[in-house]
Design a protein around this motif. Structure first.
Motif, PDB file in Angstrom:
ATOM      1  N   GLN A 196       0.826  -1.198   0.000  1.00 22.53           N
ATOM      2  CA  GLN A 196       0.000   0.000   0.000  1.00 22.53           C
ATOM      3  C   GLN A 196       0.867   1.258   0.000  1.00 22.53           C
ATOM      4  O   GLN A 196       0.548   2.244  -0.672  1.00 22.53           O
ATOM      5  CB  GLN A 196      -0.921  -0.007   1.215  1.00 22.53           C
ATOM      6  CG  GLN A 196      -1.996  -1.079   1.180  1.00 22.53           C
ATOM      7  CD  GLN A 196      -2.757  -1.183   2.490  1.00 22.53           C
ATOM      8  OE1 GLN A 196      -2.150  -1.192   3.569  1.00 22.53           O
ATOM      9  NE2 GLN A 196      -4.079  -1.252   2.408  1.00 22.53           N
ATOM     10  N   GLN A 197       1.970   1.221   0.733  1.00 16.51           N
ATOM     11  CA  GLN A 197       2.880   2.365   0.732  1.00 16.51           C
ATOM     12  C   GLN A 197       3.398   2.660  -0.672  1.00 16.51           C
ATOM     13  O   GLN A 197       3.489   3.829  -1.086  1.00 16.51           O
ATOM     14  CB  GLN A 197       4.066   2.097   1.665  1.00 16.51           C
ATOM     15  CG  GLN A 197       3.714   2.069   3.137  1.00 16.51           C
ATOM     16  CD  GLN A 197       4.948   1.877   4.009  1.00 16.51           C
ATOM     17  OE1 GLN A 197       6.060   2.175   3.595  1.00 16.51           O
ATOM     18  NE2 GLN A 197       4.748   1.392   5.216  1.00 16.51           N
ATOM     19  N   GLU A 198       3.739   1.608  -1.399  1.00 19.51           N
ATOM     20  CA  GLU A 198       4.271   1.809  -2.751  1.00 19.51           C
ATOM     21  C   GLU A 198       3.227   2.433  -3.673  1.00 19.51           C
ATOM     22  O   GLU A 198       3.545   3.303  -4.495  1.00 19.51           O
ATOM     23  CB  GLU A 198       4.779   0.484  -3.327  1.00 19.51           C
ATOM     24  CG  GLU A 198       6.017  -0.045  -2.636  1.00 19.51           C
ATOM     25  CD  GLU A 198       7.184   0.941  -2.681  1.00 19.51           C
ATOM     26  OE1 GLU A 198       7.393   1.579  -3.728  1.00 19.51           O
ATOM     27  OE2 GLU A 198       7.881   1.084  -1.661  1.00 19.51           O
ATOM     28  N   GLU A 199       1.966   2.009  -3.533  1.00 19.65           N
ATOM     29  CA  GLU A 199       0.915   2.577  -4.368  1.00 19.65           C
ATOM     30  C   GLU A 199       0.600   4.017  -3.956  1.00 19.65           C
ATOM     31  O   GLU A 199       0.377   4.882  -4.815  1.00 19.65           O
ATOM     32  CB  GLU A 199      -0.344   1.710  -4.304  1.00 19.65           C
ATOM     33  CG  GLU A 199      -1.522   2.223  -5.128  1.00 19.65           C
ATOM     34  CD  GLU A 199      -1.258   2.266  -6.631  1.00 19.65           C
ATOM     35  OE1 GLU A 199      -2.137   2.753  -7.360  1.00 19.65           O
ATOM     36  OE2 GLU A 199      -0.179   1.823  -7.084  1.00 19.65           O
ATOM     37  N   ILE A 200       0.603   4.284  -2.667  1.00 18.13           N
ATOM     38  CA  ILE A 200       0.415   5.656  -2.186  1.00 18.13           C
ATOM     39  C   ILE A 200       1.506   6.555  -2.759  1.00 18.13           C
ATOM     40  O   ILE A 200       1.238   7.662  -3.242  1.00 18.13           O
ATOM     41  CB  ILE A 200       0.428   5.684  -0.646  1.00 18.13           C
ATOM     42  CG1 ILE A 200      -0.843   5.046  -0.092  1.00 18.13           C
ATOM     43  CG2 ILE A 200       0.581   7.117  -0.120  1.00 18.13           C
ATOM     44  CD1 ILE A 200      -0.774   4.721   1.384  1.00 18.13           C
ATOM     45  N   ASN A 201       2.744   6.080  -2.717  1.00 18.17           N
ATOM     46  CA  ASN A 201       3.883   6.840  -3.238  1.00 18.17           C
ATOM     47  C   ASN A 201       3.757   7.056  -4.747  1.00 18.17           C
ATOM     48  O   ASN A 201       4.007   8.157  -5.255  1.00 18.17           O
ATOM     49  CB  ASN A 201       5.168   6.094  -2.913  1.00 18.17           C
ATOM     50  CG  ASN A 201       6.414   6.866  -3.283  1.00 18.17           C
ATOM     51  OD1 ASN A 201       6.839   7.776  -2.580  1.00 18.17           O
ATOM     52  ND2 ASN A 201       7.018   6.506  -4.416  1.00 18.17           N
ATOM     53  N   ARG A 202       3.374   6.009  -5.468  1.00 15.32           N
ATOM     54  CA  ARG A 202       3.219   6.128  -6.924  1.00 15.32           C
ATOM     55  C   ARG A 202       2.186   7.187  -7.276  1.00 15.32           C
ATOM     56  O   ARG A 202       2.411   8.030  -8.176  1.00 15.32           O
ATOM     57  CB  ARG A 202       2.800   4.788  -7.536  1.00 15.32           C
ATOM     58  CG  ARG A 202       2.757   4.801  -9.071  1.00 15.32           C
ATOM     59  CD  ARG A 202       1.943   3.642  -9.622  1.00 15.32           C
ATOM     60  NE  ARG A 202       0.523   3.765  -9.286  1.00 15.32           N
ATOM     61  CZ  ARG A 202      -0.317   4.592  -9.899  1.00 15.32           C
ATOM     62  NH1 ARG A 202       0.104   5.396 -10.872  1.00 15.32           N
ATOM     63  NH2 ARG A 202      -1.591   4.626  -9.551  1.00 15.32           N
ATOM     64  N   ILE A 203       1.066   7.162  -6.581  1.00 16.71           N
ATOM     65  CA  ILE A 203      -0.001   8.122  -6.854  1.00 16.71           C
ATOM     66  C   ILE A 203       0.489   9.549  -6.609  1.00 16.71           C
ATOM     67  O   ILE A 203       0.186  10.471  -7.386  1.00 16.71           O
ATOM     68  CB  ILE A 203      -1.241   7.798  -6.002  1.00 16.71           C
ATOM     69  CG1 ILE A 203      -1.891   6.498  -6.497  1.00 16.71           C
ATOM     70  CG2 ILE A 203      -2.256   8.946  -6.027  1.00 16.71           C
ATOM     71  CD1 ILE A 203      -2.931   5.928  -5.556  1.00 16.71           C
ATOM     72  N   ILE A 204       1.254   9.732  -5.547  1.00 11.61           N
ATOM     73  CA  ILE A 204       1.764  11.075  -5.241  1.00 11.61           C
ATOM     74  C   ILE A 204       2.635  11.591  -6.382  1.00 11.61           C
ATOM     75  O   ILE A 204       2.420  12.701  -6.893  1.00 11.61           O
ATOM     76  CB  ILE A 204       2.550  11.066  -3.920  1.00 11.61           C
ATOM     77  CG1 ILE A 204       1.599  10.864  -2.731  1.00 11.61           C
ATOM     78  CG2 ILE A 204       3.340  12.363  -3.755  1.00 11.61           C
ATOM     79  CD1 ILE A 204       2.302  10.563  -1.418  1.00 11.61           C
ATOM     80  N   TYR A 205       3.619  10.802  -6.804  1.00  9.21           N
ATOM     81  CA  TYR A 205       4.594  11.286  -7.774  1.00  9.21           C
ATOM     82  C   TYR A 205       4.073  11.257  -9.213  1.00  9.21           C
ATOM     83  O   TYR A 205       4.360  12.183  -9.988  1.00  9.21           O
ATOM     84  CB  TYR A 205       5.887  10.481  -7.678  1.00  9.21           C
ATOM     85  CG  TYR A 205       6.744  10.885  -6.506  1.00  9.21           C
ATOM     86  CD1 TYR A 205       7.598  11.976  -6.584  1.00  9.21           C
ATOM     87  CD2 TYR A 205       6.696  10.186  -5.305  1.00  9.21           C
ATOM     88  CE1 TYR A 205       8.387  12.362  -5.509  1.00  9.21           C
ATOM     89  CE2 TYR A 205       7.467  10.556  -4.220  1.00  9.21           C
ATOM     90  CZ  TYR A 205       8.305  11.644  -4.327  1.00  9.21           C
ATOM     91  OH  TYR A 205       9.071  12.029  -3.247  1.00  9.21           O
ATOM     92  N   GLU A 206       3.318  10.227  -9.564  1.00 12.65           N
ATOM     93  CA  GLU A 206       2.889  10.085 -10.955  1.00 12.65           C
ATOM     94  C   GLU A 206       1.574  10.799 -11.246  1.00 12.65           C
ATOM     95  O   GLU A 206       1.263  11.071 -12.416  1.00 12.65           O
ATOM     96  CB  GLU A 206       2.767   8.609 -11.319  1.00 12.65           C
ATOM     97  CG  GLU A 206       4.093   7.860 -11.278  1.00 12.65           C
ATOM     98  CD  GLU A 206       3.969   6.408 -11.708  1.00 12.65           C
ATOM     99  OE1 GLU A 206       2.904   6.035 -12.259  1.00 12.65           O
ATOM    100  OE2 GLU A 206       4.932   5.652 -11.488  1.00 12.65           O
TER     101      GLU A 206
END
Length: 230
Positions: A153-163
Motif C-alpha cells: 500500500q505504501q508503494e501505491e500511495i507513493n506512486r499516486i503522489i509522484y505520478e
C-alpha cells in the motif's frame, strides 16, 4: 507583521496552496487589506525528485540550506519548507540559519495532542512513511503511536503522489484506494490520519472518512500565520 520565507516547488501544486492559505489566514487574522509578507524560492521538482530517488540527502540538504540562507539574507524572519518529505533535511537546514524553521511535524503534533489521540496513521511518500524523521518527531513530542500502511500500500500511495498528484492528476480510482487504505488503518486502531504529504489533501476530504484527517498543509500554514501575525 513578520516576513515568511517559503521553500517551495516540491511540488508547485502544493506551493500554490501554501500561498493561498497563508494569505487567507493573514486576511482573516488582521482584516482589511492585509496580505502576507512572503519570500519564495521555488525549486525545479525534477531536480529534487532525482536526488530523492538516489537517497542523496546530503546534496538535498545543501540545496535547501543554500536557498533558505538566501531567503534569510533577503529579509525572511522564519522559514517554511513547503513539503513533508524534505523535512528529512530540516535539521541540516535549520543549523545554517539564525532565524526559526517552522517544522511541519510540530504543527501536526500540536493538533493531534490537542485532540487527545493516542494512535494515528501516517500517509505520505515512501520516505516519510518508512524513515523515522517524521514519525519519531511526533512520537517524541507527544507519545502518540504512529502507524503506516502495509508495504504494498505504501508503494501505491507513493506512486499516486509522484505520478498523479504532483502532476495535477486527481483520479477517482486513486481516491478510492486512499479511502480503502484509511478504512483499514482505522480498523487497526488509528484514531486519525496524518496527510503527511502536502498534495494528498487535493485528493481526499474529511467528509468521506470515518476518522479525522489532519491535512499538514492546512496545519503548517496555520502555524505560519499565527507566527507571522503575532
Amino acid at each position: 507583521m513578520k516576513t515568511l520565507g517559503i521553500l517551495g516547488g516540491m511540488s508547485w501544486e502544493s506551493t500554490q496552496s501554501y500561498y493561498r492559505l497563508i494569505n487567507q489566514g493573514i486576511k482573516n487574522t488582521l482584516g482589511g487589506l492585509h496580505s502576507a509578507k512572503l519570500l519564495l524560492h521555488s525549486f525545479d521538482f525534477a531536480d529534487i525528485e532525482r536526488l530523492q530517488a538516489q537517497q542523496d540527502w546530503d546534496s538535498l540538504a545543501d540545496m535547501l540550506a543554500e536557498a533558505a540562507v538566501s531567503l534569510e539574507h533577503a529579509g525572511a524572519q522564519a522559514i517554511l519548507i513547503a513539503t513533508n518529505t524534505m523535512h528529512k533535511v530540516a535539521p541540516e537546514v535549520a543549523s545554517r540559519l539564525t532565524i526559526p524553521l517552522l517544522h511541519i511535524a510540530d504543527a501536526a503534533a500540536d493538533e493531534l495532542q490537542r485532540n487527545g489521540h493516542k494512535k494515528v496513521a501516517l500517509l505520505g511518500t515512501r520516505y516519510t512513511m518508512q524513515l523515522d524523521f517524521y514519525k519519531k518527531r511526533i512520537h517524541d513530542a507527544t507519545g502518540i503511536e504512529v502507524i503506516t500502511p502495509e508495504l504494498a500500500q505504501q508503494e501505491e500511495i507513493n506512486r499516486i503522489i509522484y505520478e498523479e498528484l504532483c502532476q495535477g492528476e486527481l483520479l477517482s480510482s486513486s481516491r478510492d484506494f486512499y479511502y480503502r487504505t484509511i478504512d483499514e488503518l482505522a480498523g487497526q486502531g488509528a484514531e486519525g490520519v496524518i496527510l503527511g504529504c502536502t498534495e494528498i489533501g487535493l485528493l481526499v476530504s474529511p467528509e468521506n472518512c470515518t476518522i479525522p484527517l489532519y491535512d499538514t498543509t492546512d496545519l503548517h500554514c496555520a502555524m505560519a500565520v499565527k507566527w507571522a501575525a503575532a
